[in-house]
Motif scaffolding. Structure first.
Motif, PDB file in Angstrom:
ATOM      1  N   GLY A 117     -21.044  61.424 -39.594  1.00  0.00           N
ATOM      2  CA  GLY A 117     -20.861  61.045 -39.612  1.00  0.00           C
ATOM      3  C   GLY A 117     -19.329  59.976 -39.944  1.00  0.00           C
ATOM      4  N   PHE A 118     -18.636  61.318 -40.750  1.00  0.00           N
ATOM      5  CA  PHE A 118     -17.025  60.076 -41.062  1.00  0.00           C
ATOM      6  C   PHE A 118     -17.000  59.666 -40.060  1.00  0.00           C
ATOM      7  CE2 PHE A 118     -12.965  60.862 -42.511  1.00  0.00           C
ATOM      8  CZ  PHE A 118     -12.936  60.212 -43.831  1.00  0.00           C
ATOM      9  N   TYR A 119     -17.278  60.541 -38.834  1.00  0.00           N
ATOM     10  CA  TYR A 119     -16.262  59.943 -37.930  1.00  0.00           C
ATOM     11  C   TYR A 119     -16.658  58.852 -37.205  1.00  0.00           C
ATOM     12  CZ  TYR A 119     -14.846  59.907 -32.857  1.00  0.00           C
ATOM     13  OH  TYR A 119     -13.895  59.621 -31.314  1.00  0.00           O
ATOM     14  N   ASN A 120     -17.661  58.701 -37.286  1.00  0.00           N
ATOM     15  CA  ASN A 120     -18.386  57.639 -36.549  1.00  0.00           C
ATOM     16  C   ASN A 120     -17.665  56.157 -37.451  1.00  0.00           C
ATOM     17  OD1 ASN A 120     -20.103  58.060 -34.949  1.00  0.00           O
ATOM     18  ND2 ASN A 120     -22.224  58.186 -35.956  1.00  0.00           N
ATOM     19  N   GLY A 121     -17.821  56.304 -39.158  1.00  0.00           N
ATOM     20  CA  GLY A 121     -16.393  55.729 -40.086  1.00  0.00           C
ATOM     21  C   GLY A 121     -14.852  55.486 -39.561  1.00  0.00           C
ATOM     22  N   LEU A 122     -15.095  56.413 -39.453  1.00  0.00           N
ATOM     23  CA  LEU A 122     -13.119  56.518 -39.002  1.00  0.00           C
ATOM     24  C   LEU A 122     -13.016  55.695 -37.569  1.00  0.00           C
ATOM     25  CD1 LEU A 122     -10.760  58.551 -40.111  1.00  0.00           C
ATOM     26  CD2 LEU A 122     -10.893  60.027 -38.381  1.00  0.00           C
ATOM     27  N   PHE A 123     -13.380  55.706 -36.618  1.00  0.00           N
ATOM     28  CA  PHE A 123     -13.483  55.054 -35.692  1.00  0.00           C
ATOM     29  C   PHE A 123     -14.179  53.477 -35.855  1.00  0.00           C
ATOM     30  CE2 PHE A 123     -17.538  56.257 -33.671  1.00  0.00           C
ATOM     31  CZ  PHE A 123     -17.931  55.455 -33.909  1.00  0.00           C
ATOM     32  N   SER A 124     -14.950  53.156 -36.165  1.00  0.00           N
ATOM     33  CA  SER A 124     -15.633  51.824 -36.473  1.00  0.00           C
ATOM     34  C   SER A 124     -14.389  51.105 -38.174  1.00  0.00           C
ATOM     35  CB  SER A 124     -16.499  52.073 -37.753  1.00  0.00           C
ATOM     36  OG  SER A 124     -17.991  52.393 -37.005  1.00  0.00           O
ATOM     37  N   VAL A 125     -14.259  51.776 -38.408  1.00  0.00           N
ATOM     38  CA  VAL A 125     -12.683  50.934 -39.621  1.00  0.00           C
ATOM     39  C   VAL A 125     -11.009  51.133 -39.028  1.00  0.00           C
ATOM     40  CG1 VAL A 125     -11.394  51.140 -42.317  1.00  0.00           C
ATOM     41  CG2 VAL A 125     -14.069  52.367 -41.948  1.00  0.00           C
ATOM     42  N   HIS A 126     -11.380  52.068 -38.666  1.00  0.00           N
ATOM     43  CA  HIS A 126      -9.373  51.757 -36.845  1.00  0.00           C
ATOM     44  C   HIS A 126      -9.642  50.506 -36.360  1.00  0.00           C
ATOM     45  CE1 HIS A 126      -7.187  53.048 -34.498  1.00  0.00           C
ATOM     46  NE2 HIS A 126      -7.424  52.737 -33.976  1.00  0.00           N
ATOM     47  N   ALA A 127     -11.335  50.528 -35.715  1.00  0.00           N
ATOM     48  CA  ALA A 127     -10.881  49.136 -34.961  1.00  0.00           C
ATOM     49  C   ALA A 127     -11.330  48.039 -35.960  1.00  0.00           C
ATOM     50  CB  ALA A 127     -12.414  49.386 -34.125  1.00  0.00           C
ATOM     51  N   ALA A 128     -11.841  47.996 -36.731  1.00  0.00           N
ATOM     52  CA  ALA A 128     -11.664  46.651 -37.775  1.00  0.00           C
ATOM     53  C   ALA A 128     -10.363  46.358 -38.294  1.00  0.00           C
ATOM     54  CB  ALA A 128     -12.697  46.595 -39.019  1.00  0.00           C
ATOM     55  N   LEU A 129      -9.963  47.312 -39.215  1.00  0.00           N
ATOM     56  CA  LEU A 129      -8.548  46.318 -39.416  1.00  0.00           C
ATOM     57  C   LEU A 129      -7.293  46.527 -38.060  1.00  0.00           C
ATOM     58  CD1 LEU A 129      -7.946  50.226 -41.580  1.00  0.00           C
ATOM     59  CD2 LEU A 129      -8.622  47.748 -41.951  1.00  0.00           C
ATOM     60  N   MET A 130      -7.351  46.772 -37.115  1.00  0.00           N
ATOM     61  CA  MET A 130      -6.142  46.780 -36.391  1.00  0.00           C
ATOM     62  C   MET A 130      -6.485  45.152 -35.712  1.00  0.00           C
ATOM     63  SD  MET A 130      -4.365  49.030 -35.888  1.00  0.00           S
ATOM     64  CE  MET A 130      -3.960  50.806 -35.623  1.00  0.00           C
ATOM     65  N   ILE A 131      -8.048  44.686 -35.415  1.00  0.00           N
ATOM     66  CA  ILE A 131      -8.439  43.636 -34.794  1.00  0.00           C
ATOM     67  C   ILE A 131      -8.783  42.919 -36.036  1.00  0.00           C
ATOM     68  CG2 ILE A 131     -10.256  42.199 -33.758  1.00  0.00           C
ATOM     69  CD1 ILE A 131     -11.662  45.296 -32.326  1.00  0.00           C
ATOM     70  N   PHE A 132      -9.090  42.839 -37.032  1.00  0.00           N
ATOM     71  CA  PHE A 132      -9.367  41.171 -37.776  1.00  0.00           C
ATOM     72  C   PHE A 132      -7.996  41.654 -39.160  1.00  0.00           C
ATOM     73  CE2 PHE A 132     -13.586  42.740 -36.560  1.00  0.00           C
ATOM     74  CZ  PHE A 132     -14.437  41.532 -36.076  1.00  0.00           C
ATOM     75  N   LEU A 133      -7.357  42.567 -38.941  1.00  0.00           N
ATOM     76  CA  LEU A 133      -6.273  42.619 -40.173  1.00  0.00           C
ATOM     77  C   LEU A 133      -4.959  42.414 -39.640  1.00  0.00           C
ATOM     78  CD1 LEU A 133      -6.727  42.243 -43.223  1.00  0.00           C
ATOM     79  CD2 LEU A 133      -8.749  43.097 -42.514  1.00  0.00           C
TER      80      LEU A 133
END
Length: 671
Positions: free
Chosen positions: A169-185
Motif C-alpha cells: 500500500g505504501f509503495y502505491n502511494g510512493l510512485f503515485s506521489v512521485h509522479a504527481a510531484l514531477m509532473i505537476f510541481l
C-alpha cells in the motif's frame, strides 16, 4: 548577496525600505499588512471557517457532525480549500483587487511590490517577473528533489524481488506521489519559471501583461505540492491510484485521493493563470520592430504551450472535480452500478494529458533552439518551419488522446484513426530534430558548456523516446506492452530526456543572467555526464523488462526480472547522486561564483544586452528590434539599445507612453 540591481526611479536612488512600503500606513500592525504574520493568521482563520461551515451545515441538516468514511471527511476537505485561500489573502495576493473592488484608495506607488532588494523579498508577494521566475525555479526544484527522493525509495524496493522496505500500500502511494510531484510541481511549472524570467527580457518589455495575476499563479503552486505530500499523513495513507487517478479506483480510494483531487486544482489554476499571462504578453507587448517572424523560438514555444494549457487544462480540472464530487457528495459520474460511465473519465483525462505531454516538451524545444544556435554560432536552420511545426504540434495534439486507451474497451473502430494521428504527430517533431542537426553541421560547437552538452544529450536521448512513442502508437505493439515497464521506459525517455535535460540546459544557459554569477563549468560537465549515463542505464533496460512482460506499478515481481531490476536500481542511484552535484554547484556558484558579464555566451537576443542580473524594470529605454534573433555572422544586430548608433527612440518612447497610460509600465521605463 543581493539578487537584484538597485532600483532607479525617476532619476533617484530609492532605499529598500521605501520600495517595500507598499502604500501601507506607518506603524500598522504586522497582522494587518500583507506578509507572513498575516498570512499565517489567515491560514488558521480560513481553516477554522471551513471547518465551522461544515459542522454547522451538517448540524442544520441533521447529519452526524463528523463523517469519517474514507471517501468523505468533509470537515477535512473543506478546510484544505479555505485555509490556502486565507493564506493567499494574508500574503497579499488579493489586496490590490479588493481595494479596487470596494472603491478604496489605491496605493500611491502601485509598483511598491515590484523588485527585490534582498533575499527576503523573494519570500513575499512580488510583481516583478524576474522575482517570480526565481520563486518558481527554486520552489519547483525543491519538489524535484523531494520527488527524486521518492524515486530512490522506489528503486531501493525494486532492487530485489519481494518486499524489503515498504508495504504494498505504501509503495502505491510512493510512485503515485512521485509522479504527481514531477509532473505537476516540477516539469510544467519550472518551464513557467524560466520563461517568466527570460521571455520578457527577450521580447523587450519591462514586465508581464498582468503582474499581480502572475504573482498569484506562483503562490497557488506550493499548496498543490503540500497537499500531495500531506496525503501521506492522513487516514488511509497517500493517494495510490497513480498520477492518472483512474475511476472507479479513485472514487473509492482513501482520503488521500481527495488531496490529489484538490492539489491538481491548485496546480491547474496556477498553470492557466500563467498561460493567459504569456499569451497576452507575447501577442501584445513585444518591443517595436519585433514582428512574429523576428521573435526568438522560445517565444514561439511558449506561445504554443500557452494555447495548449488554456485549451486543455480545464479538462483535467473538470475530471478531478467530478471524482471529488463522487467521493464527497455521492454523485454518480463514474459509478457504473448507479448509471455512471467509467470510460468517460479516461476520455476526459487523456484529452488533457496527451496535450500535457507537449506542454512538458514544447518549452524545452524553445530552450534547446536558443542554446544550440548560441553555442554553434549559427542561425537556426529552417526558422519559420520550426515555428510552424510548434503550432502544428498544438493542432495535432488534440487528436491523439485515445491511443492511451487501446486496451480500455473503447470502440474498436476508433483505434485506427487514433493510431494514424499518433504516428502523424511525429512529423512536426521530426522537423525540429532535423533542423537542430542541420544547425549543428559546420557549426563552431562550444561543447565545454554544460548547457550545450545537455542540449546535445537531449537530442540523442529524446530520439529514442520518440521512436518508442511511435511504437506504442501502433495498435498491435501497444496491446503487447500495455501496463508493462516498456511504458515506464518510454515516458521517462520522453519526459526526463525531453523535459529535464532541456530544463538543465536552460538553467545553465541563463544562470549567469539570473544570478549575476558564473557556475563551475567542470562541475556542470560532471553533472551532465553522470546524468546522461544514469538516464540511459536506468531507463534503457526497462524496455527489455517490458518486452519480457514485467508489469508496472507492482511492488513485487518474478525472479526472472531480478538481474535487470538490480541494474536499473544501481544506475538509478547514479542518476540521483548526479543531481546533488547540480545542487551544490548552483548554491555555491550563486553565492561565491565569479561575477558574470552581461553576455558571457555572446548571445544575440535582447536579454544578453542588459546587465547580469538585469535592472529592476529591465531597460532604461525600450529596445528597438532591427533584425532576426539568430543572424550570426551577418553584422546585423538583433536589437538596438539606447545609446547605440542608429537607435531611434521616438517609436519606442511612443509605445512605452501608450503602455504607461494603460497602467502597464512605470514612468522610469519610458525611452
Amino acid at each position: 548577496m543581493s539578487l537584484a540591481a538597485p532600483v532607479r526611479r525617476r532619476g533617484t536612488e530609492e532605499s529598500p525600505g521605501a520600495a517595500r512600503a507598499g502604500g501601507e500606513r506607518p506603524g500598522r500592525s504586522p497582522l494587518r499588512r500583507a506578509g507572513w504574520p498575516r498570512a499565517l493568521l489567515w491560514f488558521v482563520i480560513g481553516g477554522a471557517l471551513g471547518f465551522a461551515l461544515v459542522i454547522v451545515l451538517r448540524a442544520i441538516s441533521g447529519l452526524e457532525l463528523f463523517q469519517t468514511e474514507q471517501t468523505g471527511y468533509p470537515h477535512v476537505i473543506v478546510p484544505a480549500i479555505t485555509a490556502p485561500l486565507g493564506f493567499l489573502y494574508g500574503i497579499g495576493c488579493f489586496d490590490y483587487w479588493l481595494r479596487w473592488a470596494r472603491g478604496a484608495r489605491l496605493p500611491a506607488d502601485e509598483h511598491a511590490e515590484h523588485g527585490a532588494d534582498s533575499w527576503r523579498d523573494y519570500l513575499r508577494f512580488n510583481t516583478d517577473h524576474k522575482v517570480i521566475g526565481v520563486q518558481y525555479i527554486v520552489t519547483t526544484f525543491v519538489f524535484f528533489f523531494i520527488g527524486g527522493a521518492l524515486a530512490m525509495g522506489i528503486r531501493a524496493e525494486l532492487a530485489q524481488p519481494g518486499t524489503q522496505l515498504v508495504s504494498p500500500g505504501f509503495y502505491n502511494g510512493l510512485f503515485s506521489v512521485h509522479a504527481a510531484l514531477m509532473i505537476f510541481l516540477f516539469v510544467i511549472p519550472v518551464f513557467a519559471g524560466i520563461a517568466n524570467y527570460v521571455l520578457r527580457l527577450m521580447l523587450g518589455a519591462p514586465d508581464m501583461a498582468f503582474p499581480r495575476l502572475n504573482a498569484l499563479s506562483f503562490w497557488l503552486l506550493p499548496f498543490a505540492g503540500i497537499l500531495f505530500l500531506v496525503s501521506f499523513f492522513v487516514p488511509g495513507g497517500a493517494f495510490d491510484a497513480g498520477w492518472t487517478g483512474y475511476a472507479p479506483l479513485s472514487t473509492g480510494a482513501p482520503l488521500g485521493q481527495s488531496f490529489f483531487n484538490l492539489g491538481v486544482q491548485f496546480a491547474g489554476a496556477s498553470s492557466i493563470m500563467a498561460a493567459l499571462n504569456f499569451l497576452v504578453t507575447i501577442l501584445t507587448m513585444r518591443a517595436p520592430g519585433m514582428t512574429m517572424w523576428r521573435m526568438p523560438l522560445l517565444g514561439w514555444a511558449n506561445l504554443a504551450t500557452s494555447i495548449l494549457v488554456v485549451g486543455a487544462t480545464p479538462f483535467i480540472a473538470g475530471a478531478q472535480f467530478m471524482v471529488l464530487f463522487d467521493r464527497v457528495l455521492h454523485t454518480n459520474f463514474f459509478q457504473v452500478a448507479f448509471g455512471g460511465d467509467t470510460l468517460s473519465y479516461q476520455h476526459i483525462f487523456w484529452f488533457y494529458s496527451h496535450p500535457a505531454v507537449y506542454i512538458m516538451m514544447l518549452p524545452g524545444f524553445g530552450i534547446v533552439s536558443e542554446v544550440i544556435s548560441t553555442n554553434a554560432r549559427k542561425p537556426i536552420f529552417g526558422y519559420r518551419l520550426m515555428a510552424l511545426s510548434l503550432i502544428g504540434i498544438v493542432v495535432l495534439s488534440y487528436s491523439v488522446w485515445a491511443h492511451h486507451m487501446f486496451v480500455s474497451g473503447m470502440f474498436s473502430w476508433l483505434r485506427v484513426p487514433m493510431m494514424l494521428t499518433s504516428v502523424l504527430i511525429a512529423v512536426p517533431t521530426g522537423i525540429k530534430i532535423f533542423s537542430w542537426l542541420a544547425t549543428l553541421v559546420q557549426g563552431v560547437l562550444q561543447t565545454g558548456n554544460a548547457a550545450m552538452l545537455f542540449a546535445l544529450g537531449f537530442i540523442c536521448t529524446f530520439v529514442v523516446g520518440g521512436i518508442s512513442g511511435v511504437m506504442v502508437a501502433l495498435v498491435p505493439l501497444d496491446i503487447h506492452v500495455s501496463d508493462t515497464y516498456f511504458i515506464v521506459a518510454h515516458i521517462h525517455y520522453v519526459l526526463f530526456a525531453g523535459s529535464v535535460f532541456t530544463i538543465f540546459a536552460g538553467i545553465y544557459h541563463w544562470f549567469p543572467k539570473i544570478t549575476g554569477r558564473m557556475y563551475d563549468a567542470r562541475l556542470g560537465r560532471l553533472h551532465f555526464w553522470l546524468t546522461f549515463v544514469g538516464t540511459w542505464g536506468t531507463f534503457a533496460a526497462m524496455h527489455w523488462l517490458g518486452m519480457q512482460g514485467m508489469p508496472r506499478r507492482v511492488v513485487d515481481y518474478a525472479d526472472q526480472f531480478a538481474d535487470w531490476n538490480l541494474v536499473v536500481s544501481i544506475f538509478g542511484f547514479v542518476l540521483g547522486a548526479a543531481q546533488l552535484i547540480f545542487l551544490y554547484n548552483a548554491i555555491v556558484s550563486w553565492r561565491f561564483g565569479p561575477r558574470a558579464p552581461a553576455n558571457p555566451w555572446r548571445g544575440r537576443t535582447i536579454e544578453w544586452l542588459v546587465p547580469s542580473p538585469p535592472p529592476r524594470f529591465n531597460f532604461d529605454a525600450i529596445p528597438r528590434v532591427v533584425g532576426g534573433p539568430y543572424d550570426f555572422g551577418t553584422g546585423t544586430p538583433h536589437a538596438l539599445m539606447s545609446g547605440d548608433d542608429g537607435y531611434d527612440g521616438a517609436q519606442a518612447s511612443q509605445r512605452a507612453g501608450e503602455r504607461q497610460a494603460a497602467g502597464r509600465v512605470p514612468e522610469a521605463t519610458k525611452g
